[in-house]
Every structure is written in C-alpha cells, then in structure tokens.
Design an enzyme around this catalytic site. Sequence first.
Site, PDB file in Angstrom:
ATOM      1  N   HIS A  66       0.819  -1.218   0.000  1.00  0.00           N
ATOM      2  CA  HIS A  66       0.000   0.000   0.000  1.00  0.00           C
ATOM      3  C   HIS A  66       0.853   1.269   0.000  1.00  0.00           C
ATOM      4  O   HIS A  66       0.671   2.120  -0.885  1.00  0.00           O
ATOM      5  CB  HIS A  66      -0.951  -0.013   1.202  1.00  0.00           C
ATOM      6  CG  HIS A  66      -1.679   1.272   1.410  1.00  0.00           C
ATOM      7  ND1 HIS A  66      -2.576   1.780   0.501  1.00  0.00           N
ATOM      8  CD2 HIS A  66      -1.618   2.176   2.430  1.00  0.00           C
ATOM      9  CE1 HIS A  66      -3.049   2.932   0.948  1.00  0.00           C
ATOM     10  NE2 HIS A  66      -2.482   3.194   2.115  1.00  0.00           N
ATOM     11  N   HIS A  90       3.820   6.872   5.599  1.00  0.00           N
ATOM     12  CA  HIS A  90       2.631   7.574   6.093  1.00  0.00           C
ATOM     13  C   HIS A  90       1.780   6.764   7.066  1.00  0.00           C
ATOM     14  O   HIS A  90       0.978   7.338   7.812  1.00  0.00           O
ATOM     15  CB  HIS A  90       1.765   8.052   4.914  1.00  0.00           C
ATOM     16  CG  HIS A  90       0.929   6.999   4.273  1.00  0.00           C
ATOM     17  ND1 HIS A  90       1.411   6.166   3.276  1.00  0.00           N
ATOM     18  CD2 HIS A  90      -0.362   6.633   4.474  1.00  0.00           C
ATOM     19  CE1 HIS A  90       0.440   5.346   2.895  1.00  0.00           C
ATOM     20  NE2 HIS A  90      -0.641   5.606   3.606  1.00  0.00           N
ATOM     21  N   GLU A  94       0.517   5.523  12.530  1.00  0.00           N
ATOM     22  CA  GLU A  94      -0.874   5.162  12.800  1.00  0.00           C
ATOM     23  C   GLU A  94      -1.062   3.663  13.013  1.00  0.00           C
ATOM     24  O   GLU A  94      -1.871   3.250  13.852  1.00  0.00           O
ATOM     25  CB  GLU A  94      -1.762   5.631  11.647  1.00  0.00           C
ATOM     26  CG  GLU A  94      -3.246   5.398  11.883  1.00  0.00           C
ATOM     27  CD  GLU A  94      -4.108   6.018  10.801  1.00  0.00           C
ATOM     28  OE1 GLU A  94      -5.335   5.842  10.861  1.00  0.00           O
ATOM     29  OE2 GLU A  94      -3.566   6.662   9.889  1.00  0.00           O
ATOM     30  N   ASP A  95      -0.306   2.828  12.276  1.00  0.00           N
ATOM     31  CA  ASP A  95      -0.572   1.386  12.278  1.00  0.00           C
ATOM     32  C   ASP A  95       0.522   0.532  12.910  1.00  0.00           C
ATOM     33  O   ASP A  95       0.428  -0.691  12.899  1.00  0.00           O
ATOM     34  CB  ASP A  95      -0.820   0.903  10.841  1.00  0.00           C
ATOM     35  CG  ASP A  95      -2.095   1.488  10.250  1.00  0.00           C
ATOM     36  OD1 ASP A  95      -3.032   1.750  11.026  1.00  0.00           O
ATOM     37  OD2 ASP A  95      -2.148   1.698   9.032  1.00  0.00           O
ATOM     38  N   ASP A 157      -3.347   8.239  -1.005  1.00  0.00           N
ATOM     39  CA  ASP A 157      -3.708   7.151  -0.088  1.00  0.00           C
ATOM     40  C   ASP A 157      -5.160   6.711  -0.326  1.00  0.00           C
ATOM     41  O   ASP A 157      -5.464   5.521  -0.421  1.00  0.00           O
ATOM     42  CB  ASP A 157      -3.505   7.621   1.348  1.00  0.00           C
ATOM     43  CG  ASP A 157      -4.076   6.660   2.378  1.00  0.00           C
ATOM     44  OD1 ASP A 157      -3.531   5.559   2.529  1.00  0.00           O
ATOM     45  OD2 ASP A 157      -5.073   7.024   3.030  1.00  0.00           O
ATOM     46  N   ASP A 278     -21.508  17.293 -24.272  1.00  0.00           N
ATOM     47  CA  ASP A 278     -20.069  17.053 -24.177  1.00  0.00           C
ATOM     48  C   ASP A 278     -19.746  15.589 -23.888  1.00  0.00           C
ATOM     49  O   ASP A 278     -18.705  15.287 -23.315  1.00  0.00           O
ATOM     50  CB  ASP A 278     -19.441  17.958 -23.120  1.00  0.00           C
ATOM     51  CG  ASP A 278     -20.069  17.778 -21.739  1.00  0.00           C
ATOM     52  OD1 ASP A 278     -21.121  17.123 -21.657  1.00  0.00           O
ATOM     53  OD2 ASP A 278     -19.496  18.292 -20.753  1.00  0.00           O
TER      54      ASP A 278
END
Length: 736
Positions: A66, A90, A94-95, A157, A278
């Site tokens: 990821h 990133h 958090e994880d 993300d 369009d």
Amino acid sequence: MTNFPNTFRQSISINLLTLTKFRELLRKVESYSPDGDRELLRRAYQFAAQHHANQRRQSGEPYLAHPLAVADILADLRLDLATIATALLHDVVEDTKVTTDEVRVHFGEEIAHLVEGVTKIGKLEIVSREERQAQNVRKMLLAMVDDLRVILVKLADRLHNMRTLQHVSPDQQQRVARETVDIYAPLAHRMGMGKIRGELEDLSFSVLDPIAYSELQKDLAIKRRGGEAFLRDVTATVKEKSKESGIQCELHWRIKRPYSIYQKLKRQEGAVVGQVYDLLALRIITESIHDCYAALGIVHGLWQPLPGRIKDFIAMPRPNLYQSLHTTLMSKKGQPFEVQIRTRAMHRTAEEGIAAHWQYKEAGGPMAATDEHSMAWLRQLVEWQRELSDPSEYLSTLKIDLYPDEVYSFTPKGKVVVLPRDATPVDFAYAVHTEVGDTCVGARVNGKMIPLRYRLNNGDIVEILTQKGTHPSRDWLTFVKSSKARNKIKHWLNVSERASSIELGIRLLEKECRRLDISWKSITGEQLASAAEASGYQKVDDWYSAIGFGRIATRQVLSRWFPGTGVEEVAERKTLAKTVQKVLGIASEGAIQVTGYGDLLVYRAKCCNPIRGEGIVGYITRGKGVAVHSENCPNVRNLLFESGRKIDVEWAGSGEDSYSVQLAIQTEDRPGLLKELTAALTAKTNIRNIETRIGEDGNAYIDITIDTTGKKHLEKLILAMRKVNGVNGVQRTYQV
C-alpha cells in the site's frame, strides 16, 4: 536440494515483490529528479518494510504494497523526494508502534511533520451525512494542515484504497465510497487535480449505486462504438487542417466519465445519455496560447459552434488553476461534440492541479513569470514562508490559511463543529448543546486534559466533561468567542443572579423588620403586592430583586407600610447603609455615590482602582452593591453586557482622598536612573512598592505603585517621570 517451508518461500516471494516495486519507484523518481537523494528513499523503504513486516492488507497482500502504491501515484505527479518518502512512511505512526519522534530522529523535521499531518487526518472518524457537514469537513481538512503535501499524500492514499475497496465488507465499502465522493473528490477538484478526482468519483459511483453505474456503462458501450469512429474522423480532419495552418499540436479524444454523465443527467431531469452535448470530446494541445486561439478558429470554420457554449477559461481561469478554451460544435450529421483547446502546461495543470507546478530545474533557477502569474489564485489560499529561491521547494513553501476566521473541530463521534477562530472548549460545549455548556466542568482535546481557556486548533477532537449541579462561571465571558456561548452564559447568569437578588431582597426586608420590631410574617401578600406596584414593579419578585440589587431602600418601603416608624430622610439612609453593611459584611466607598441615590453601597473595583477626576462606570454586582470601574478598565466591556446592570455614578464632594495607582515604566539600563526617577516625584507622593528587571532587549522595566490624590496629580507625576533622561515610556496598568 533443500526443502524450505512454504511460509519461508512465501516470505521470500513477498520481499522480492515489494523490492521489485520499490526499484520501479526509484527509476520513476530518477526520471524527473536525477540528482535526488535516493538514499533517503531507500532508508524510508527499509524503515517501512521493517515495521510493516508482519502486517497484511485485507486482500492478503503484504501491507507494504500500500505505501509503495501511494508513493507510485505521487511519483506520477513528479513530487519531491520528501513527499515520496512521506508516502512510504505515512502509516507507520498510525498502524505500528513507531512514534513521530522516532520518524523525526531517522528522517528529520520536515518528513516527521508531513507524516504527523497525514496521521492526524487518518485518525479522524469523518461523518458526512449531509452536504453542509461534508463542506465543513473539506474546509477543516484544508485548514488543519500547514503544508499542501499532506493533502496530496492523503489523496493518493485514498485513491489506492478505492482501487482495492472490493476486499473489505459491503458496509465498509459504502462508508468509504460515500466519504470519498463527499470529501476527497471535491478536495481533489479544489486543488485542480482532475485526473485523480475523476477516478475517485467513478470508483465511488460504482460502489454507491451499482445498478445506475451498470446501466450507464451499457449505454456508454453502445455510444462508444459509434462515438469512437466519429471522433477518429474528427481527429483526422483537425490534424490535416492544423498542419496546413502551421499549428503544431497533439490531438486526443475522450468519452465523458460515467459519474460526470450521471451528475449531468440528474441536473437535467428527463435527459438521456445521447442528449449530453459534451459526451464526446476532442482535446487539442498546442505549443502556445496564440495557437490555442488559432485552433479555435480552425474548428469553428469546420463545424457550426452552438451559441452560448463557447467558454474562454484562458482569459478567465477557474479558481483551481484550470485554463482551456471550450466550444461545443455540431457535425453535419447532427452529432454534438465538445472541443477543448489548451497548451501543454495548461493540460498538465488540468490533470494534476497544484502538483503540476512542482518543477525540477537545474541549479534552482527562479520561478518563471508565467508560473508566478498562474499561481495568483493561491495568494488567497496561502502565505509564503520564504522567498522562492529553489523551485524544487515550491509546495513546501506554501502555508494554508483558507478560512482565517474559523476553526474546525470534531466531536468524538466525528461530527464537525465550526467555531470562530480562537474558540475554546466552552464554545464547543455550547455549540453541541446548551445543557452541555451549562454543566461543563472540563475537556479533553485529542485525549489530553486541557484548561477551558485552551484555544482550539483545526482538527482537534474535543470531548466535553459535564457534571450535574454545576453552572456557568462569569469568568467564562472573558475568553469565549462564539455569540451563542456568550448569550447562553449571560442568560444563565441573569437567571441565577435574579434568584440570588430575590433572596437577598427578602433577607434585607426581614432584617429591617426585626430592627423596627415588626413581624415579617404579619405582612400580607396584598401589602407586598401594593408596595411593589407603588415602587413601579408589577411582580413582587421583580421588586424583591430590585431591593437585593440595591435599587430600592428597604427603610423607605417599610415607612410607607408603618408611617409611625419613620425617621428623618438622612437618618433613614444612614441606617439603611449600616443595615446592608452588616448583612453583607462590606464597607461603602464615601468618595463615590450613585447618581440620584444617596444610600447605595459603592466600592472601587480592584482591577482598575479608579481615581478622582477620571470617568467612572457603575456596575451593580450580586449582593455586593455597586462596583465602580474606570472607563478605561479592560474589564468593563466584559462586565457591562446588560444595560440593566449599568448605573450612573459620580465623584462625591471634593475630598483629599488618596488612591493607589500602578505604573509601568520602560527606561534605558544606566546607573543612577532609578534615583532620578524617584526624585522626580513630589515630596507628598508616597511610593508603596517598586520592582525592577532587565528585559531581553536590554531595556530596564520598572513596576511602581504610588499614592495619588486624583487624575490631575497623576498626570503631573507621569509628565515629570517622562522628562527624566532615558525614560522611554510611562503607562498606567490595570489588573485584567
């Protein structure tokens, strides 16, 4: 040959897969930043691989796939290495058990700051059930970060999560897709990132309304067969005419995206896919703005333009940087189609938005004038950190201040609460519910206990602590910012103080009755009502309240009921004053009186300690008489919020009272100055206290408390001190 366990072989396979993807990422970054710090990316990859080693996504693939995919999306946008490294890292805070401080130690302040920003957004449980709520969330996301790259990483993300959404539960798919179409796709649009916005919208559409998506895809498949052939013919014709005219250009055609068609059909009730003008579009990408307008002339010479459908976004760009010429044409067979004409730079901006202006040039030359002009809209959104000396640092110099008058915070359940800038937890509490505000005793912000004066920041998650039986404090009025909180606090204080003043009024009447040997219980309700009416009050409680606030003298009231007990007016007032002093346990200020009332208790407020000769304001307090403030007192604007509490006061007589005054003096730091300063004061002036200190700027600061007989005397003293050589300023100070 040695037989390795399946898990070991699988681990080797996973490591080889992620390593291969990382090498592809490195090659992509090197293609646009050959001099970039590849070692930084290697360290970020190894750090992420180490801490995500035992984690898997719900698809079963290694978790590291990821962040690698997110980094790859950002590399397609040609972003700087710090942003690519942030993409790789990133999710580690958090994880995993990694902290922001650890990221700072290994990768420096810039990357730690970006990772922290992405983590902060990721922790928010966004609720977007209605359009206004979604709009507030979008504002909050932009306002809560101070670096645009945080938003770019978060969009990448979300894009990869949407691409792999089929691996999560149906309920979670619905929630994430709704959040994406309400929050993240409009954010991408606001930042001009049309390519990412389009993919986010279509992926969300396929999840949120699969039946409509499927039916629209079938209609498009039918239109596509004929449309592609038509557009190929149009492309060939334009290519030939452009070559004849000497215009160098690239030609691309496209069929409108499903979600965009769906939205247009919703706006035009009863319309079908074939009626979307369009639906089919040709895109002409030229080398210059001059060629854009020349190409417009060519296509208008070939096909009939539809009136009112020619738009010049080159001369008047959209707020998100988008520039292009649009025209809708009608073929000779009655087929409408759109032509979009733009330069290469405009095309990249239309696809990638702000990210398109991340430029990599040799030796960090100055930003081109055209780029500076094209980014003029950002002056409304951002403030510059420093002069742009290196274009490769372009986005890192941008600071967002989109909504300077608002702050966006969250309830623990994810609801956005919009408050004025510098709002406090008390403002937040009243925004949630009046009862929550009235019973507020504390607050947690982002899980930590904070004082109620704390200034909320964008993205703060606020939990209000309440306790039954507690009430608002008058002190809250000194720091709340929202009108709702201020009005609710005032209302409660008015009701509360009314109850207290009623109680005090009754106590004063009972006290005076005992002094005059009158039975309080013998006074009838009719007598009370009559006395209230005679004093100008329709309700007895209003009358009690006026007595408690000191607006009515109890002695005068009782003498009306029992004329035989009256004494001379002056004696009555003196007796009343003594009675109230005994009840309240305070003394009255003889130098000041309430205009029109000679018998009300008054005292000088300690915060400003008003002196004779200056303007004064009276404020009726709860059970303490009339507090007198200087007109210049900083506290006056917080206290005099209700006209009914304000009362006119005046200086009584011409006495020689002494008043204590605090002064702040700024001087040069030199020997003998303090001696000269005190010598400037007259012999009659008493110095109560004096403190000195040296400031960081090298100046001396003196706090002095002196006695003065009034305003004129004080002005003479201040003037004398200002004349002392080396004195830079003398100012009276107040206690806030």
